[in-house]
Design a protein around this motif. Structure first.
Motif, mmCIF file in Angstrom:
data_model
loop_
_atom_site.group_PDB
_atom_site.id
_atom_site.type_symbol
_atom_site.label_atom_id
_atom_site.label_comp_id
_atom_site.label_asym_id
_atom_site.label_seq_id
_atom_site.Cartn_x
_atom_site.Cartn_y
_atom_site.Cartn_z
ATOM 1 N N SER A 291 0.824 -1.202 0.000
ATOM 2 C CA SER A 291 0.000 0.000 0.000
ATOM 3 C C SER A 291 0.865 1.261 0.000
ATOM 4 O O SER A 291 0.483 2.285 -0.553
ATOM 5 N N GLU A 292 2.047 1.172 0.618
ATOM 6 C CA GLU A 292 2.953 2.327 0.632
ATOM 7 C C GLU A 292 3.365 2.700 -0.789
ATOM 8 O O GLU A 292 3.432 3.872 -1.152
ATOM 9 N N GLU B 118 0.393 4.180 -2.713
ATOM 10 C CA GLU B 118 0.107 5.536 -2.262
ATOM 11 C C GLU B 118 1.091 6.530 -2.878
ATOM 12 O O GLU B 118 0.706 7.571 -3.396
ATOM 13 N N SER B 119 2.394 6.172 -2.832
ATOM 14 C CA SER B 119 3.380 7.128 -3.334
ATOM 15 C C SER B 119 3.344 7.206 -4.861
ATOM 16 O O SER B 119 3.760 8.205 -5.435
ATOM 17 N N LYS C 74 -4.830 7.135 3.970
ATOM 18 C CA LYS C 74 -4.112 7.252 2.704
ATOM 19 C C LYS C 74 -5.120 7.655 1.638
ATOM 20 O O LYS C 74 -6.305 7.377 1.762
ATOM 21 N N ASP D 74 -1.868 6.495 6.885
ATOM 22 C CA ASP D 74 -0.504 6.939 6.663
ATOM 23 C C ASP D 74 0.293 6.741 7.956
ATOM 24 O O ASP D 74 -0.160 7.126 9.038
ATOM 25 N N ALA D 75 1.479 6.140 7.832
ATOM 26 C CA ALA D 75 2.242 5.774 9.025
ATOM 27 C C ALA D 75 2.685 6.990 9.833
ATOM 28 O O ALA D 75 2.787 6.932 11.056
#
Lengths: 386, 295
Positions: free
Chosen positions: A115-116, A119-120, A145, A138-139
Motif C-alpha cells: 500500500s505504501e 500511495e506514493s 491514505k 498513513d504511518a
C-alpha cells in the motif's frame, strides 16, 4: 542538439499515439496474491475470484468507459508470501505493466508494504482481506491514505465483535490469547480484543505470543493452561491454528477456542479435522446464509473451481465489483479519476454485504458474521454488530 | 502436587519432546562432520523430505505407524546416500567451501522440488490413537511418550553401532585418517555411504515424529529446525555423537524455559545468546576435543 532532442521527443509522442490508436482498447488491472509461501490457499482464492470477475465483465462486452466499451486485462503477480516481494510486485505493476488499479495483497503483513508503494505512486489499491487499520492509514500522519482502499471491515470492529461474543454468547469471564507477535494482523486484533474484553468486564488471564513459522507452542500453552481461562482466542492464520488446537488438547486443555476471519479458509478444515469441531470465528460472510446477490456468485464459483468460495474469494470479487463500478462512473481510464469515483461511490451491493466509503475513510462500513465449525463445515451462527 | 511443581514438570516434558527431535537431526550433522569434516547443510531439508515421505506413506499407502516409520527412514536413508554419491563425492578432493556451497544448493533444490510438487501445507493424519494421561495434573500424551522413548532408543542403538561394531570401528577409523585407513582394507566409499544412510535415516525418523507432533508440514519446515539441530551439534562438540544429544536437549530445554519465562519473541534471541556464550567458554563444544590441524 536541441533540434535532435525535440525530434526525439516528437517521434516518441507519435509512436505512443500510434500504439494507443492501433491497439485494442483494454484496461489493465493488477492482482497481487499470495500464490506461494505460507498461505497459498489465500492466494489461490484471490486469483480464482479475480479471474472470474474479469471473465464475467469481458463476456458482457467489457466495461462501458465514457462512450466506448473496453475489455479488461488481468495481470497477476505472486508475492511469494513475503513483504518485500509484495512491495516489488506493486512497483512492477504500476511502472512496468502500467495497470490502472491494483487488487491485493490479502494478508495485512503484505498489504501494508504494497500500500505504501501504491500511495506514493498515486495508484488505487484495494486490498480484499487486510483488516489491520494501518493498511489504509498513513504511518506518519495517521490520516487515511488517499489511494488505498479495502473491501472488508477492520480489526477494531472485529475485535469488538469477538470480545462481546465471548462474554455474552459463551459466558466466558476469563480469556487467554495466543498470537503471532511478528505479524501485523494477529498482533493488531489481539490487542483490540484485549482492550474491548477488559472494557466489557472480562479478564485476560494470559496474553501469550509466538513468532511466524513456530511449530511448537507447548511452553506458551502450558502457561495458558496454568492460568485457567474459560475461552482461548487464537487470532492466527489457518495454517497455524490446527497445530495450536491439537497441541492444546494434548496438554489437556478442554476450554473452547474462538478465532477471527483468518480462520476462514477451507484449508483450516483439511488441516485441523475433527479437532476444531464446535469452535467459533468471526468473518465477512456466510456462504450458507448469503443474500441473493451472493447466491449467483457462489454457484458460479463452485461450478468453475469445484469448491465453495471462502471469504477471500468473496472479498476479491467485491473488490473488483467496486473497481468496475468506479471505472464506469469515472468515465475514463485515468488513475486519478478512478480514485475520486471510488471514494464517492454510492452504496455498493456486494457478495459480502452492502458497503460504502465514508468521506474521511477508506474503510467500508459493513457487518460481520459469526460462523461455527460443525461436522467439518462452516455453519452460520449469528450476525454481529458491536 | 503443588501447582508450581506440576507446571514445571509439564514444561520439562515439553522440553524433552523438543530436545528428542533436535537430537535425532543433530546426529546426522555430527556424523557427517566426524567423517568428512564437512557440514551437510542439506540435512535439515532431508528431514523435511522425511516428513513428506511420512505423509505419502500414511495418506497414499494408508499404512499404520510402524511401517510408515520404517519406510520413511528407508526412503530418507536412500535419499541421503544418493545426495552423497551425486553431489558430494565428486567434490571430495575439492576445497571444503565448494562442498558446503553444494550442500546449500542441494538444500534449496530439495525445498523447491518439494514446493513444486506440494505447494499447499499438508496435514498428517493421526497415525496413533492419542491418549492423554493425567498424572496429578501433569498431562502426558502417548505421542510424547513414543517420541521420547523412540528417540532415546534410536540414540542408544546408534551409540552401540558406532562404539561396539566393526562398521562403527571403521567409521571412527576413517574419521581419524582418510589416507592410510583405506590402505588397510577399510572400504572408504561404503563406510561414507553407510554414514550418510544412518544420518539421513535418523533425520527421516525425526521427520516422522515431528510430523506426528506438529501435523502441518510444508517445504520450508526444515530450515529453522535444521539450523537448531546444527547448533545443537556444535554446542555438544561437532563430530561427537554423545555431544550432539546433550546439545540438543540443552537447546530444547533453553527454548522452552525462555518461552515460559519471557515473551516468546525473546526465545531465539536468549537461546542463541546463551549458546554463543557457551561456545566462547568452550570453543570445541561440551564434549568436543581440540584437534590440531594436520598441514
Amino acid at each position: 542538439m536541441r533540434k535532435a532532442l525535440s525530434l526525439l521527443l516528437f517521434s516518441v509522442l507519435v509512436s505512443l499515439g500510434v500504439t494507443a490508436w492501433g491497439a485494442e482498447k483494454t484496461i489493465k488491472l493488477g492482482v497481487i496474491a499470495e500464490l506461494t509461501g505460507d498461505m497459498p490457499a489465500v492466494g489461490a482464492s484471490c486469483r480464482n475470484a479475480a479471474e472470474m470477475a474479469v471473465k464475467e465483465v469481458n463476456a458482457a462486452g467489457g466495461l462501458k468507459v465514457g462512450k466506448e466499451k473496453m475489455k479488461v486485462e488481468l495481470v497477476v503477480e505472486d508475492n511469494a508470501g513475503k513483504a518485500d516481494q509484495s512491495a516489488a510486485a506493486a512497483q512492477k505493476l504500476i511502472t512496468q505493466d502500467e495497470v490502472l488499479a491494483i487488487v491485493g495483497p490479502n494478508a495485512s503483513r503484505y498489504a501494508i508494504p504494497a500500500s505504501e508503494i501504491a500511495e506514493s505512486s498515486q495508484t488505487v489499491l484495494i486490498t480484499p482481506w487486510s483488516t489491520n487499520p494501518k493498511t489504509t492509514l498513513d504511518a506518519t500522519t495517521n490520516k487515511p491514505k488517499k489511494y488505498v482502499f479495502r473491501a472488508c471491515f477492520i480489526d477494531p470492529f472485529q475485535g469488538g465483535v469477538l470480545a462481546k461474543f465471548a462474554l455474552e454468547n459463551l459466558k466466558a469471564k476469563k480469556a487467554a490469547v495466543l498470537y503471532d507477535v511478528a505479524s501485523d494482523y494477529n498482533k493488531g486484533i489481539a490487542e483490540v480484543f484485549k482492550a474491548n474484553y477488559e472494557k466489557l468486564g472480562g479478564k485476560i488471564v494470559a496474553f501469550e505470543t509466538y513468532t511466524t513459522n513456530d511449530k511448537d507452542f507447548s511452553a506458551q500453552l502450558t502457561k495458558i493452561k496454568d492460568a485457567k481461562p474459560d475461552v482461548i482466542f487464537l487470532p492466527n492464520y489457518y495454517n497455524e491454528v490446527p497445530l495450536q488446537v491439537q497441541q492444546a488438547k494434548r496438554l489437556g486443555i478442554t476450554v473452547p477456542f474462538i478465532g477471527s476471519d483468518s480462520w476462514g479458509s477451507p484449508e483450516l478444515l483439511t488441516l485441523g479435522g475433527a479437532d476444531l469441531n464446535g469452535y467459533y470465528f468471526s468473518t465477512h460472510y456466510a456462504a450458507d446464509n448469503a443474500a441473493p446477490v451472493a447466491k449467483k456468485f457462489i454457484t458460479d464459483y463452485e461450478k468453475a473451481y469445484g469448491a465453495k468460495p471462502d471469504d477471500v474469494a468473496a472479498l476479491t470479487y467485491d473488490a473488483f465489483g467496486l473497481l468496475f463500478d468506479s471505472i464506469q462512473s469515472a468515465g475514463k481510464a485515468d488513475r486519478e479519476a478512478v480514485r475520486t469515483a471510488l471514494a464517492t461511490l454510492p452504496r455498493y451491493q456486494g457478495v459480502t454485504g452492502d458497503m460504502k466509503f465514508q468521506a474521511d475513510s477508506r474503510d467500508p462500513i459493513k457487518s460481520a458474521v459469526i460462523l461455527q465449525i460443525k461436522d467439518g463445515k462452516f455453519t452460520y451462527f449469528t450476525n454481529a454488530n458491536p | 502436587m503443588s501447582e508450581a511443581i506440576v507446571y514445571w514438570l509439564q514444561q520439562a516434558l515439553n522440553a524433552l519432546q523438543l530436545g528428542s527431535i533436535y537430537a535425532l537431526i543433530a546426529l546426522g550433522y555430527t556424523m557427517v562432520y566426524g567423517i568428512l569434516t564437512m557440514i551437510n547443510f542439506a540435512h535439515g531439508d532431508v528431514f523435511m523430505v522425511g516428513a513428506f515421505f511420512c505423509f505419502l506413506a500414511a495418506v497414499f499407502l494408508g499404512l499404520p505407524f510402524a511401517p510408515t516409520l520404517l519406510l520413511t527412514m528407508l526412503g530418507a536413508a536412500l535419499l541421503g546416500v544418493t545426495i552423497e554419491r551425486l553431489a558430494y563425492k565428486p567434490l571430495r578432493h575439492a576445497p571444503r567451501v565448494s562442498a558446503i556451497i553444494t550442500a546449500l544448493g542441494v538444500g534449496i533444490f530439495l525445498e523447491n522440488f518439494t514446493l513444486a510438487l506440494a505447494p499447499y501445507p499438508k496435514n498428517i493424519p493421526a497415525l496413533l490413537e492419542n491418549v492423554t494421561w493425567d498424572l496429578g495434573g501433569v498431562s502426558l500424551s502417548s505421542l510424547q511418550v513414543i517420541i521420547i522413548l523412540l528417540s532415546l532408543g534410536l540414540m542408544f542403538v546408534l551409540d552401540y553401532v558406532v562404539h561396539r561394531t566393526p562398521v562403527g570401528m571403521a567409521m571412527r577409523a576413517i574419521s581419524w585418517d582418510k589416507t592410510f585407513v583405506p590402505l588397510m582394507g577399510v572400504p572408504l566409499d561404503l563406510i561414507i555411504s553407510v554414514t550418510f544412510a544412518i544420518g539421513a535415516g535418523l533425520a527421516g525418523a525425526a521427520g516422522t515424529m515431528y510430523a506426528l507432533a506438529y501435523p502441518v508440514i510444508d517445504p520450508y519446515m526444515g530450515i529453522m529446525v535444521g539450523w537448531k539441530a546444527f547448533i545443537s551439534a556444535v554446542v555438544g562438540g561437532i563430530g561427537n555423537i554423545r555431544g550432539a544429544m546433550i546439545g540438543a536437549f540443552i537447546l530444547g530445554g533453553v527454548e522452552i524455559m525462555v518461552a515460559a519465562f519471557f515473551p516468546s519473541t525473546y526465545r531465539d534471541f536468549v537461546a542463541f545468546t546463551l549458546l554463543m556464550l557457551l561456545i566462547v567458554v568452550r570453543p570445541y563444544g561440551i564434549l568436543g576435543k581440540p584437534r590440531t590441524q594436520k598441514v
